[in-house]
Scaffold this motif. Sequence first.
Motif, PDB file in Angstrom:
ATOM      1  N   GLU A  58       5.694 -31.862 -17.658  1.00  0.00           N
ATOM      2  CA  GLU A  58       6.370 -30.682 -17.136  1.00  0.00           C
ATOM      3  C   GLU A  58       8.203 -32.393 -17.461  1.00  0.00           C
ATOM      4  O   GLU A  58       8.987 -31.847 -16.787  1.00  0.00           O
ATOM      5  CB  GLU A  58       6.386 -30.885 -15.501  1.00  0.00           C
ATOM      6  N   ILE A  59       7.579 -33.549 -16.533  1.00  0.00           N
ATOM      7  CA  ILE A  59       8.176 -34.305 -15.999  1.00  0.00           C
ATOM      8  C   ILE A  59       9.071 -35.365 -17.675  1.00  0.00           C
ATOM      9  O   ILE A  59       9.677 -35.931 -17.499  1.00  0.00           O
ATOM     10  CB  ILE A  59       7.816 -35.371 -14.994  1.00  0.00           C
TER      11      ILE A  59
ATOM     12  N   ARG B 257      -0.552 -31.547 -16.899  1.00  0.00           N
ATOM     13  CA  ARG B 257       0.530 -30.680 -17.092  1.00  0.00           C
ATOM     14  C   ARG B 257       1.825 -30.437 -16.393  1.00  0.00           C
ATOM     15  O   ARG B 257       2.979 -30.528 -16.557  1.00  0.00           O
ATOM     16  CB  ARG B 257       0.077 -28.990 -15.890  1.00  0.00           C
ATOM     17  N   LEU B 258       1.927 -31.323 -14.603  1.00  0.00           N
ATOM     18  CA  LEU B 258       2.607 -32.604 -14.366  1.00  0.00           C
ATOM     19  C   LEU B 258       3.110 -32.525 -15.645  1.00  0.00           C
ATOM     20  O   LEU B 258       5.430 -32.726 -15.751  1.00  0.00           O
ATOM     21  CB  LEU B 258       2.681 -33.316 -13.121  1.00  0.00           C
TER      22      LEU B 258
END
Length: 128
Positions: A89-90, A85-86
């Motif tokens: 996101e980035i 997920r991270l």
Amino acid sequence: MSALSVQLGYELDAQTAAPRMGLVLTSAGHHAFGAFSGERLVGFLHCYDRPSIEKGRALVVQALVVDESARGSGAGRFLMAEAERLAGEIGCTSITLSSNMRRTGAHAFYERIGYSISSTSRIFSKTL
């Protein structure tokens, strides 16, 4: 965290672990997640954002450990899902990690969640 690190093969006491965790949490691009059973920490993941010229931007899983008593509980899947997920996101285009050759159970876990072997490199270190 220190007891979990021992399960990864790293002798680490709480007095050493605490400042290291503080440094990780205050370093740009580094992230840590915990998995809990009630109030008990049963696993953690440390990852960092690694831009590179040759491979693009990757999220590197530096450490992932789940307590032996909690393996198979979904804690590892939860932690890896948080890393994925991270990464999305980035703006990372991949997630990468290394796993010692003797950790065949971990290799099977990574393959079950969609990871494949992409390299057979050796890691070289020099103690300073």
